[in-house]
Design a protein around this motif. Structure first.
Motif, PDB file in Angstrom:
ATOM      1  N   VAL A  55     -23.564   0.891 -28.353  1.00 38.88           N
ATOM      2  CA  VAL A  55     -22.645  -0.235 -28.622  1.00 38.88           C
ATOM      3  C   VAL A  55     -22.145  -0.095 -30.845  1.00 38.88           C
ATOM      4  O   VAL A  55     -23.075  -0.310 -31.318  1.00 38.88           O
ATOM      5  CB  VAL A  55     -22.652  -1.184 -28.265  1.00 38.88           C
ATOM      6  CG1 VAL A  55     -21.589  -2.582 -29.108  1.00 38.88           C
ATOM      7  CG2 VAL A  55     -23.410  -0.866 -27.061  1.00 38.88           C
ATOM      8  N   VAL A  86     -24.592  -0.611 -33.079  1.00 38.09           N
ATOM      9  CA  VAL A  86     -25.818  -2.137 -33.552  1.00 38.09           C
ATOM     10  C   VAL A  86     -26.579  -1.929 -33.876  1.00 38.09           C
ATOM     11  O   VAL A  86     -28.328  -1.425 -32.793  1.00 38.09           O
ATOM     12  CB  VAL A  86     -25.674  -2.853 -32.326  1.00 38.09           C
ATOM     13  CG1 VAL A  86     -26.164  -4.274 -33.538  1.00 38.09           C
ATOM     14  CG2 VAL A  86     -23.953  -3.035 -32.279  1.00 38.09           C
ATOM     15  N   GLU A 114     -17.179  -2.598 -31.954  1.00 38.07           N
ATOM     16  CA  GLU A 114     -16.704  -3.009 -30.700  1.00 38.07           C
ATOM     17  C   GLU A 114     -17.118  -4.434 -30.358  1.00 38.07           C
ATOM     18  O   GLU A 114     -16.876  -5.159 -30.200  1.00 38.07           O
ATOM     19  CB  GLU A 114     -17.193  -1.252 -29.405  1.00 38.07           C
ATOM     20  CG  GLU A 114     -17.201  -2.112 -28.085  1.00 38.07           C
ATOM     21  CD  GLU A 114     -15.471  -2.030 -27.680  1.00 38.07           C
ATOM     22  OE1 GLU A 114     -14.895  -1.541 -28.585  1.00 38.07           O
ATOM     23  OE2 GLU A 114     -15.158  -2.439 -26.688  1.00 38.07           O
ATOM     24  N   PHE A 115     -18.877  -4.074 -30.722  1.00 44.95           N
ATOM     25  CA  PHE A 115     -19.282  -5.620 -31.056  1.00 44.95           C
ATOM     26  C   PHE A 115     -18.556  -6.633 -31.530  1.00 44.95           C
ATOM     27  O   PHE A 115     -18.866  -7.806 -31.348  1.00 44.95           O
ATOM     28  CB  PHE A 115     -20.376  -5.144 -31.466  1.00 44.95           C
ATOM     29  CG  PHE A 115     -21.789  -6.313 -31.942  1.00 44.95           C
ATOM     30  CD1 PHE A 115     -21.881  -6.017 -30.552  1.00 44.95           C
ATOM     31  CD2 PHE A 115     -22.153  -6.855 -33.124  1.00 44.95           C
ATOM     32  CE1 PHE A 115     -23.202  -8.255 -30.968  1.00 44.95           C
ATOM     33  CE2 PHE A 115     -23.337  -7.794 -33.010  1.00 44.95           C
ATOM     34  CZ  PHE A 115     -23.208  -8.318 -32.002  1.00 44.95           C
ATOM     35  N   SER A 141     -20.603   1.275 -22.986  1.00 44.64           N
ATOM     36  CA  SER A 141     -21.354   2.455 -23.453  1.00 44.64           C
ATOM     37  C   SER A 141     -21.984   3.191 -23.161  1.00 44.64           C
ATOM     38  O   SER A 141     -22.379   3.404 -23.350  1.00 44.64           O
ATOM     39  CB  SER A 141     -21.738   1.232 -24.870  1.00 44.64           C
ATOM     40  OG  SER A 141     -21.108   0.276 -24.840  1.00 44.64           O
ATOM     41  N   THR A 196     -15.441  -8.167 -29.681  1.00 42.27           N
ATOM     42  CA  THR A 196     -15.900  -8.482 -28.388  1.00 42.27           C
ATOM     43  C   THR A 196     -16.009  -9.626 -29.131  1.00 42.27           C
ATOM     44  O   THR A 196     -15.711 -10.876 -28.261  1.00 42.27           O
ATOM     45  CB  THR A 196     -16.838  -7.903 -27.980  1.00 42.27           C
ATOM     46  OG1 THR A 196     -16.543  -6.779 -27.325  1.00 42.27           O
ATOM     47  CG2 THR A 196     -16.976  -8.532 -26.713  1.00 42.27           C
ATOM     48  N   ALA A 197     -17.559 -10.149 -30.085  1.00 42.79           N
ATOM     49  CA  ALA A 197     -17.607 -11.594 -30.233  1.00 42.79           C
ATOM     50  C   ALA A 197     -16.919 -11.873 -30.641  1.00 42.79           C
ATOM     51  O   ALA A 197     -16.034 -13.619 -30.265  1.00 42.79           O
ATOM     52  CB  ALA A 197     -18.402 -11.338 -31.294  1.00 42.79           C
ATOM     53  N   ILE A 209     -21.453 -13.795 -26.958  1.00 42.16           N
ATOM     54  CA  ILE A 209     -20.356 -13.052 -25.619  1.00 42.16           C
ATOM     55  C   ILE A 209     -21.270 -13.624 -24.672  1.00 42.16           C
ATOM     56  O   ILE A 209     -22.235 -13.952 -24.548  1.00 42.16           O
ATOM     57  CB  ILE A 209     -21.075 -12.100 -26.304  1.00 42.16           C
ATOM     58  CG1 ILE A 209     -19.697 -11.147 -27.665  1.00 42.16           C
ATOM     59  CG2 ILE A 209     -20.587 -11.175 -24.921  1.00 42.16           C
ATOM     60  CD1 ILE A 209     -20.900 -10.026 -28.531  1.00 42.16           C
TER      61      ILE A 209
END
Lengths: 254, 208
Positions: A95, A140, A99-100, B186, A103-104, B174
């Protein structure tokens, strides 16, 4: 903002009690620091606030802005505005940071992402943290140095904009220059977001020279033994945690 | 036992050529790749409820393969790959990722073979199967090496996504469902940077 009312915490599915009858009130815009020797329950406390699955709150309550959060899921607590900057942030292989964070941000705001604003704020944070732009495309925390991991936690704070921040030994493993950068960024965040409160968990008063606490608490054996201001942190550094224990014993005997 | 029907394919990568393939497969296949001198093959292969036999013959000196294989299984699935280092200075890096969705079998049989005649080879494999429920998965990571001058690594993991990873994602707001989607995507994209792979994969993931 945050109130812990006589909480008891144990390791799930065991009888091992770590936090015993701990109470603490942290007001809006206040900075509190908790210091204490190893194994006293500081990190357990920080993870319990976030709802970590290995710990169980057996008694007491945790109020955030007057409402109990003890039965909320981890993501619901984050949506209330709580952020735990971890001592050893988890590696998420595959990830990317980008992207992380996207999304968050979408999940926290429940709105489509404004890409222009998002990219601008990422660039600003990367510059101010002295981070290479390529880190946003890296997985990450994967192959991050200790310093990079801590800076990445601060980057997330700047992008996700929490109201209550727990810094769990954010100073461990940081060299002097990285510590200065991390603290400077946290201080700037506090200036821009005056209602934000911080709970600093640390062994050493060094970080408190950069982020001035309103209150310092000494924690031992799962409870808060003493509360004071920055001078308490400096005294403790000089005389050690044992002196606090002795002093408390003496006071109790008297 | 029922005989598994498979389509056969033979692919040759000629001398000094470099080829990148992106394959989405919904039917069983046997594929044999033959690599000539100084050639390079990169494959991103995505399989859905299928059985595959792959054979890669590194026949020419300095030939090289990078194979990314991802499999989603809602039923019993079997994947076999054999990498033959038939020449000196050949290199293979094989990444196999399986997602066992239900309570079925998923079997990976991964073989890297370096015979005595092939010197200075690199033969690596990384294998993972994630069981979303209580599937019965196996990985056989085999390195058959008959030569001292070789660099070789293998790894195999069968299990679930780690709880601490999910905690970290959730601590940033999330949801559990979205966290799983992110981890599955992923894991299965398996390092492809191609947007089309991602779009096709997302369609399949949404069916899980």
């Amino acid at each position: 903002m945050l109130e812990l009312k006589n909480i008891y915490v144990k390791v799930k599915d065991t009888d091992k009690e770590i936090i015993k009858n701990l109470s603490l009130k942290i007001g809006k815009g206040e900075v509190h620091a908790i210091m204490g020797p190893n194994g006293t329950g500081k990190s357990t406390l920080s993870k319990t606030l976030m709802g970590y699955y290995k710990y169980e709150l057996t008694k007491g309550d945790i109020l955030f802005n007057g409402k109990s959060i003890k039965n909320l899921e981890v993501d619901e607590r984050a949506k209330c505005g709580i952020f735990l900057a971890m001592q050893d942030p988890t590696v998420i292989n595959g990830v990317t940071n980008s992207e992380f964070l996207k999304t968050a941000k979408r999940e926290l705001t429940n709105e489509p992402l404004d890409y222009f604003d998002f990219i601008k704020s990422i660039e600003k944070s990367l510059d101010s943290l002295n981070f290479d732009y390529s880190m946003i495309h890296r997985h990450v925390n994967k192959n991050f140095s200790g310093g990079e991991k801590k800076k990445n936690e601060i980057l997330q704070i700047q992008i996700l904009k929490p109201k209550f921040i727990i810094l769990d030994e954010i100073d461990s493993g940081l060299d002097v220059d990285s510590l200065k950068i991390v603290c400077k960024n946290i201080s700037s965040y506090l200036k821009e977001n005056k209602d934000t409160s911080i709970l600093i968990i640390t062994h050493y008063p060094r970080i408190l020279e950069y982020i001035k606490p309103d209150y310092v608490h000494i924690m031992n054996n799962g409870k808060i033994e003493k509360t004071g201001d920055i001078t308490l942190a400096l005294e403790t550094e000089k005389s050690g945690y044992n002196s606090i224990n002795k002093m408390n014993g003496k006071e109790k005997n008297e | 036992m029922n005989k598994i029907e498979r389509k056969e394919k033979f692919i040759t990568i000629s001398k000094n050529q470099e080829i990148e393939l992106h394959l989405f497969d919904k039917e069983n296949k046997n594929i044999i790749y033959s690599l000539e001198k100084n050639s390079k093959l990169i494959v991103y292969q995505y399989g859905f409820d299928i059985n595959n036999n792959i054979e890669i013959q590194l026949n020419g000196e300095n030939s090289e393969v990078e194979y990314h294989y991802s499999l989603i299984g809602h039923q019993n699935t079997q994947y076999n790959i054999l990498v033959l280092h038939n020449a000196n200075n050949t290199k293979s890096n094989i990444y196999n990722h399986g997602l066992n969705v239900l309570n079925n079998k998923m079997d990976f049989n991964i073989v890297g073979k370096v015979p005595k005649k092939s010197k200075n080879c690199i033969c690596n494999q990384e294998n993972q199967i994630i069981n979303l429920k209580n599937g019965n998965s196996t990985i056989l990571p085999n390195l058959l090496i008959d030569q001292y001058e070789v660099v070789s690594n293998h790894s195999a993991y069968i299990g679930k996504f780690k709880d601490d990873i999910l905690f970290y994602l959730m601590s940033r707001g999330i949801s559990k469902k979205r966290g799983y989607e992110l981890l599955i995507k992923s894991f299965l994209i398996n390092n492809s940077n191609k947007q089309e792979d991602l779009i096709n994969l997302e369609k399949e993931i949404s069916k899980i």
